[in-house]
Every structure is written in C-alpha cells, then in structure tokens.
Design a protein around this motif. Structure first.
Motif, mmCIF file in Angstrom:
data_model
loop_
_atom_site.group_PDB
_atom_site.id
_atom_site.type_symbol
_atom_site.label_atom_id
_atom_site.label_comp_id
_atom_site.label_asym_id
_atom_site.label_seq_id
_atom_site.Cartn_x
_atom_site.Cartn_y
_atom_site.Cartn_z
ATOM 1 N N PRO A 1 4.621 2.583 5.044
ATOM 2 C CA PRO A 1 3.922 3.539 4.179
ATOM 3 C C PRO A 1 2.758 2.890 3.445
ATOM 4 N N SER A 2 1.728 3.687 3.231
ATOM 5 C CA SER A 2 0.555 3.196 2.518
ATOM 6 C C SER A 2 0.838 3.122 1.026
ATOM 7 N N LEU A 3 -0.147 2.578 0.278
ATOM 8 C CA LEU A 3 0.006 2.457 -1.171
ATOM 9 C C LEU A 3 0.139 3.827 -1.830
ATOM 10 N N GLY A 4 -0.645 4.798 -1.350
ATOM 11 C CA GLY A 4 -0.544 6.148 -1.905
ATOM 12 C C GLY A 4 0.803 6.782 -1.652
ATOM 13 N N GLN A 5 1.360 6.575 -0.441
ATOM 14 C CA GLN A 5 2.675 7.112 -0.143
ATOM 15 C C GLN A 5 3.746 6.451 -0.995
ATOM 16 N N ARG A 6 3.633 5.133 -1.206
ATOM 17 C CA ARG A 6 4.586 4.444 -2.072
ATOM 18 C C ARG A 6 4.508 4.986 -3.504
ATOM 19 N N ARG B 1 3.523 7.989 -4.454
ATOM 20 C CA ARG B 1 4.109 9.328 -4.518
ATOM 21 C C ARG B 1 5.629 9.273 -4.442
ATOM 22 N N ALA B 2 6.166 8.380 -3.601
ATOM 23 C CA ALA B 2 7.616 8.284 -3.466
ATOM 24 C C ALA B 2 8.264 7.767 -4.750
ATOM 25 N N GLY B 3 7.599 6.840 -5.446
ATOM 26 C CA GLY B 3 8.157 6.269 -6.672
ATOM 27 C C GLY B 3 7.634 6.909 -7.934
ATOM 28 N N ARG B 4 7.093 8.124 -7.820
ATOM 29 C CA ARG B 4 6.505 8.773 -9.000
ATOM 30 C C ARG B 4 7.554 9.028 -10.080
ATOM 31 N N GLY B 5 8.753 9.458 -9.671
ATOM 32 C CA GLY B 5 9.794 9.718 -10.656
ATOM 33 C C GLY B 5 10.213 8.478 -11.405
ATOM 34 N N TRP B 6 10.373 7.349 -10.667
ATOM 35 C CA TRP B 6 10.739 6.095 -11.324
ATOM 36 C C TRP B 6 9.645 5.639 -12.272
ATOM 37 N N LEU B 7 8.388 5.799 -11.852
ATOM 38 C CA LEU B 7 7.279 5.371 -12.702
ATOM 39 C C LEU B 7 7.225 6.186 -13.989
#
Length: 367
Positions: A18-23, A25-31
């Motif tokens: 996965p690209s940086l943008g996909q990472r 988006r996937a970790g948006r909740g944790w962030l």
C-alpha cells in the motif's frame, strides 16, 4: 491476478504494497485517537502547571498550604500595616514616607533574581531586612553596609500549613510584627541584575521539559509501531486455472461498480493497440500515434477518426462506452489482414481443466 501472453514467460511478480496515502487512510482512526489522547494530556498538564504557578510558595494572598496569608492576616490583626511587592520599585514605593525604625522588609527570593548589593546602600529601602531561606553568605553585602539583617532559615515554617506547629507562629509574629509597617517583597525576573534578557529556560515552567520528552518518546514509539513492515505484498499464482472470460467479467464488474468508464475503455484500447502493432509489424513498443497512422494507412479510415477512437475520445455515459468499444473492435477488424475462415465445422469446446484462451490471444488469468 496476472495474465501472460501465449508462449511468453510469466512476468515478475507485481508489488502490491500500500502507498503512503492508503496507509494514512487505513490508520486514520488510530491517528485520531492518538491525537485526542495527546491533546488531553497536554491540557491536563497545562491545568496542573497553571494551578501550581498560581500559588507559589509564601504567596501573601494564597490560602493554600504553601501560602503565607495566615501569617499576614495575624499581623494585620495586631495592627501591622502589611504591603506586598513583586519588584524593587514597588518595594521602594511601599516604604515611602515611613521612618526606617518603623519598617521591616521581608525578602523571599528562592530563584535568586535580586542581587543584595543593589539594596545594600539603597536609601529608598530603609529599615530592617529579613531574609527568608537565603543562600548562605548572600547577606554579606548588607552586613558590610551596616544594615540590620535578620535571617529565617526555613521558609516552610512560615507557610499556612505549618505556621501553627510548635513556636512558629509566636516567633514569626515577634519578628515581623516588631515594627508598624511590613513590606513582603518577593522578587521576580524583572529584578534580575544579570543585565541580559531572560532566556527560554528562565521563562519556561518546569513541566514543559518532561512534556516535550514524553511527546518525543511517543512519536518514536508510534513510528516504530506503525512503520514496521513484514515485506512487500506480491502476486502469487494459484494452483487452479481460471478462464480468461471470468477475469474479464470480474474486472468489468469492478469498472461498472465504480463508474470507471474511461478505465474500462483504456483497457480495451491498450489491448487493441498492442494487437494492431503486432499485426502491422510495428513491434510491441511502437508509439500509439505511430500505430494510429499505420492503421489509417492500412484501412483507409480518416486518421482523425482512428486517433479519436484509439486515443482521444472519452465516454460520458454507458451508451458512449458501448459505442466506442464497438468502434475499437471495428477498426481492429478492418486492420486485420488475416482471411476469414470459411469452414463451417463447429469449433472444439475448450477443456475446463486447462487454461482457456480469450479472444484477445492471452492465456487464462491465474489468481
């Protein structure tokens, strides 16, 4: 899934990491959760820091256990005029108009902002000087100047929480209430005699450094936690054969579900251009414009029409997509120099246990 041309070796596995943008988006909740916790911790530390800064030790107006309001109220009850000052100028004004025999100046300077050499010969600050918890030897300039100096070795004895212990109250009243006026002087950074501007360390509360260190450690841990990788994701062949038509239908459904008409048309165009280049002897790496010009020369179709169909036209709806797909197929059929077979024998049915070739000349896709 991958597709390989007939008689051609399989291509290298495609990396699907996965690209940086996909990472992100996937970790948006944790962030978001980490940001909320971090902001809450900062606010808590700020509130704690403000509460401690609002009541410094021996604050004359503080009722906290570390303040000195109880002692000063008792002195006022005994008829002593109590005045507080936080700068040397305010202390001088507080003693104005009073006789030196009627003034006691209590100085509590735990940060060492005030140089006693400045007040040793200061005529505007007369009377007895009481130093509260001074650094040993700091009173020497006052003694050399002949000033009446008294020393309280422990500041805690004057605090609200301990003023009633033992003889603390009596000794304090006798010392500070012997004269009619008491100036309670707590120097600040404005009284610093260094002659240089205050540094960041002087102006920063003590809790800031631990907070910065904690934030740095949190960032490092988060980077290690979210930045680790177990290796790139790659495409692997499965031990089953899949019909090319199934792969074609699956991709078409994905394009239809996302309304990616141009992507679907480009997939058809790329396949047609590759086959046309091969049939016209141009090679697989021939530019699209070169293929368009060769097709126009081969078929007699207007070059602008060929470029529009194979390169430039963009579908606005499903009807345009279907029309352009049919025109791509018509141009490819017009440029095919191979004769049409006249045999009416039925074509053999493909074996389902083997890979079924698709109409575009590609082998079956493997998942």
């Amino acid at each position: 899934m991958t597709a390989t041309s007939a008689g051609r070796a399989p291509a290298a596995a495609e990396v699907l990491s996965p690209s940086l943008g996909q990472r992100a988006r996937a970790g948006r909740g944790w962030l978001v959760g980490a940001a909320v916790i971090f902001v809450a911790a900062i606010l808590a530390l700020l509130l704690v820091g403000q509460s401690t800064q609002q009541s410094p030790p021996l604050d004359p107006s503080s009722s906290t256990p570390s303040g000195a309001k109880a002692l000063l109220n008792v002195l006022r009850a005994h008829g002593v005029e109590v005045r507080s000052a936080s700068t040397l100028g305010a202390a001088e004004r507080a003693t104005a108009g009073a006789s030196p025999d009627d003034v006691t100046v209590a100085i509590y300077d735990p940060s060492g902002y005030l140089s006693l050499k400045r007040i040793a010969h200061d005529a505007k600050l007369p009377g007895r000087i009481v130093l509260i918890a001074p650094v040993p030897g700091v009173e020497q300039p006052l003694l050399e100047a002949g000033r009446d100096v008294r020393i309280v070795s422990a500041a805690t004895a004057l605090e609200n929480g301990s003023i009633l212990h033992g003889d603390n109250a009596g000794n304090a009243v006798r010392l500070f209430g012997a004269r009619s006026r008491l100036v309670w002087y707590t120097p600040t950074i404005a009284d610093s005699s260094a002659g240089t501007p205050a540094t960041i360390a002087d102006l920063t509360p003590g809790w800031v450094t631990p907070l910065v260190v904690l934030g740095g450690l949190t960032a490092v841990v988060a980077a290690v936690w979210r930045g680790r990788r177990f290796g790139p994701l790659v495409v692997e062949d499965l031990p089953v054969a899949v019909r090319a038509s199934e792969a074609l239908d699956g991709r078409a459904r994905l394009y239809q579900r996302s309304d990616a008409r141009l992507h679907a048309l480009d997939a058809l165009r790329m396949g047609a251009v590759g086959r046309l280049a091969k049939r016209l002897g141009l090679g697989p790496g021939a530019p699209v414009l070169t293929v368009c010009a060769a097709v126009a020369a081969q078929t007699g179709i207007d070059p602008r029409e060929v470029r529009a169909v194979l390169l430039e036209a963009s579908p606005r709806n499903d009807r345009d997509l279907l029309d352009l797909a049919q025109r791509v197929r018509a141009i490819e059929g017009a440029a095919d120099p191979r004769p049409v077979p006249t045999s009416t024998a039925p074509a053999p049915q493909p074996d389902t246990a083997r890979t079924a070739p698709d109409p575009e000349g590609n082998q079956g896709h493997r998942r």
